[in-house]
Design a protein around this motif. Sequence first.
Motif, PDB file in Angstrom:
ATOM      1  N   PRO A 241       0.805  -1.226   0.000  1.00 21.28           N
ATOM      2  CA  PRO A 241       0.000   0.000   0.000  1.00 21.28           C
ATOM      3  C   PRO A 241       0.836   1.273   0.000  1.00 21.28           C
ATOM      4  O   PRO A 241       0.295   2.363  -0.180  1.00 21.28           O
ATOM      5  N   CYS A 242       2.156   1.139   0.195  1.00 24.25           N
ATOM      6  CA  CYS A 242       3.020   2.321   0.227  1.00 24.25           C
ATOM      7  C   CYS A 242       3.797   2.507  -1.080  1.00 24.25           C
ATOM      8  O   CYS A 242       4.724   3.335  -1.148  1.00 24.25           O
ATOM      9  N   LEU A 243       3.431   1.754  -2.117  1.00 25.22           N
ATOM     10  CA  LEU A 243       4.138   1.850  -3.398  1.00 25.22           C
ATOM     11  C   LEU A 243       3.929   3.225  -4.026  1.00 25.22           C
ATOM     12  O   LEU A 243       2.800   3.694  -4.161  1.00 25.22           O
ATOM     13  N   LYS A 244       5.023   3.881  -4.409  1.00 28.03           N
ATOM     14  CA  LYS A 244       4.966   5.192  -5.082  1.00 28.03           C
ATOM     15  C   LYS A 244       5.131   4.982  -6.579  1.00 28.03           C
ATOM     16  O   LYS A 244       5.682   3.984  -7.031  1.00 28.03           O
ATOM     17  N   TRP A 245       4.668   5.972  -7.348  1.00 26.25           N
ATOM     18  CA  TRP A 245       4.772   5.768  -8.796  1.00 26.25           C
ATOM     19  C   TRP A 245       6.216   5.801  -9.289  1.00 26.25           C
ATOM     20  O   TRP A 245       6.541   5.258 -10.329  1.00 26.25           O
ATOM     21  N   THR A 246       7.111   6.436  -8.523  1.00 27.08           N
ATOM     22  CA  THR A 246       8.530   6.409  -8.904  1.00 27.08           C
ATOM     23  C   THR A 246       9.121   5.014  -8.745  1.00 27.08           C
ATOM     24  O   THR A 246      10.198   4.725  -9.273  1.00 27.08           O
ATOM     25  N   GLU A 247       8.421   4.140  -8.014  1.00 26.10           N
ATOM     26  CA  GLU A 247       8.879   2.767  -7.809  1.00 26.10           C
ATOM     27  C   GLU A 247       8.149   1.791  -8.724  1.00 26.10           C
ATOM     28  O   GLU A 247       8.417   0.595  -8.681  1.00 26.10           O
ATOM     29  N   SER A 248       7.222   2.293  -9.522  1.00 19.41           N
ATOM     30  CA  SER A 248       6.405   1.426 -10.365  1.00 19.41           C
ATOM     31  C   SER A 248       7.010   1.300 -11.761  1.00 19.41           C
ATOM     32  O   SER A 248       7.482   2.295 -12.339  1.00 19.41           O
ATOM     33  N   PRO A 249       7.000   0.099 -12.343  1.00 25.38           N
ATOM     34  CA  PRO A 249       7.472  -0.062 -13.722  1.00 25.38           C
ATOM     35  C   PRO A 249       6.536   0.621 -14.720  1.00 25.38           C
ATOM     36  O   PRO A 249       6.887   0.764 -15.891  1.00 25.38           O
ATOM     37  N   ARG A 250       5.362   1.046 -14.255  1.00 26.79           N
ATOM     38  CA  ARG A 250       4.396   1.725 -15.124  1.00 26.79           C
ATOM     39  C   ARG A 250       4.177   3.153 -14.627  1.00 26.79           C
ATOM     40  O   ARG A 250       3.070   3.641 -14.489  1.00 26.79           O
ATOM     41  N   GLN A 251       5.289   3.824 -14.362  1.00 25.81           N
ATOM     42  CA  GLN A 251       5.225   5.151 -13.760  1.00 25.81           C
ATOM     43  C   GLN A 251       4.424   6.133 -14.606  1.00 25.81           C
ATOM     44  O   GLN A 251       3.610   6.894 -14.075  1.00 25.81           O
ATOM     45  N   ASP A 252       4.649   6.134 -15.921  1.00 22.43           N
ATOM     46  CA  ASP A 252       3.942   7.081 -16.789  1.00 22.43           C
ATOM     47  C   ASP A 252       2.430   6.878 -16.712  1.00 22.43           C
ATOM     48  O   ASP A 252       1.660   7.840 -16.640  1.00 22.43           O
ATOM     49  N   GLU A 253       2.002   5.619 -16.739  1.00 20.09           N
ATOM     50  CA  GLU A 253       0.568   5.324 -16.644  1.00 20.09           C
ATOM     51  C   GLU A 253       0.003   5.771 -15.305  1.00 20.09           C
ATOM     52  O   GLU A 253      -1.095   6.337 -15.228  1.00 20.09           O
ATOM     53  N   ALA A 254       0.776   5.532 -14.261  1.00 24.06           N
ATOM     54  CA  ALA A 254       0.326   5.897 -12.919  1.00 24.06           C
ATOM     55  C   ALA A 254       0.168   7.412 -12.796  1.00 24.06           C
ATOM     56  O   ALA A 254      -0.841   7.905 -12.274  1.00 24.06           O
ATOM     57  N   GLU A 255       1.131   8.156 -13.276  1.00 22.91           N
ATOM     58  CA  GLU A 255       1.065   9.620 -13.198  1.00 22.91           C
ATOM     59  C   GLU A 255      -0.071  10.160 -14.052  1.00 22.91           C
ATOM     60  O   GLU A 255      -0.790  11.080 -13.643  1.00 22.91           O
ATOM     61  N   GLU A 256      -0.238   9.582 -15.244  1.00 27.93           N
ATOM     62  CA  GLU A 256      -1.316  10.039 -16.130  1.00 27.93           C
ATOM     63  C   GLU A 256      -2.691   9.772 -15.485  1.00 27.93           C
ATOM     64  O   GLU A 256      -3.574  10.646 -15.514  1.00 27.93           O
ATOM     65  N   ALA A 257      -2.853   8.584 -14.910  1.00 28.04           N
ATOM     66  CA  ALA A 257      -4.123   8.263 -14.256  1.00 28.04           C
ATOM     67  C   ALA A 257      -4.383   9.211 -13.091  1.00 28.04           C
ATOM     68  O   ALA A 257      -5.519   9.658 -12.876  1.00 28.04           O
TER      69      ALA A 257
END
Length: 296
Positions: free
Chosen positions: A27-43
């Motif tokens: 639950p503490c995963l940040k988008w900078t740690e996600s392999p789908r960072q662009d999708e996460a930021e866009e969403a």
Amino acid sequence: MRKQHSWFAFSILLFLAFSLNAGAQNPCLKWTESPRQDEAEEAHVLYRQFLKNENFDEAFKYWQKAYELAPAADGQRPFHYMDGRDFYMRMFQKETDEAKKKEYAATIIRLYDEQMQCYGNENLLYGLKVYDMFYNLRSPYPQLLETLKTAVQKGGDNTAHTVLEPYAHVLAFQFKNKQMSLEEARSAHIRINEIADHNIANNAEYGPYYQQAKDRFPPVLGEVEGELFDCAFFKKKFEPMFRAAPDDYEAMKYYYNKMVQQGCPETDPLVAEIKTSFETIVAKINAEKLAVFYVE
């Protein structure tokens, strides 16, 4: 060959299930740690924009994706937890199916827990969580009681004022219905009053809110105080009230009767003083009425 095909299909399903629950597992995963960072930021950007325009249906769709990919957003702002609670509270309030309402309530509570886990600020969040559970979600008292205990344990003297009145209601109800021991009820009663008094005396900013909470205790706690406490408690409670309003003979009558009922001897100095004051005032009032009668 059929067994190999079945195992391959199961493996694919297992992988998909793991992928869909990746966010829930951390639950503490940040988008900078996600392999789908662009999708996460866009969403995130899209749901926030739809939310700003009050298009809640579209906002919720993109929030779901943003939360799934990066529950903690950028790690600096807890928007996904806060906005998620707002979305589910809207759905909870509109829903008529009890099973779904229960599911939405559980999600709201979980989002509080995740925000505390990932962003801290527990004292404030426990105050908000208790408020929602008591006033909005109407959570079962046993579940709410555990949250109240934790809130006080973690908050200490600085426990949020929004915790106190719900705690008073829960302890009174649970004790009256034999679901809380005398010792636990007495201890909780003392503790929430201590917290209120501490903040009334020391918290310049929020002291008035603690006073408001304490002012609402008597109708609730008064129903059980007679079973929880003895003479000493009521003497300590009533003496400052008596000193503050020495002419209130109706209150004096109540103080006297209650203290005697709780085992105070009539020879106790405070009990005797209140009785004497009551009799003196009543005698004076009767004399004045009698004088008016004879003048006429």
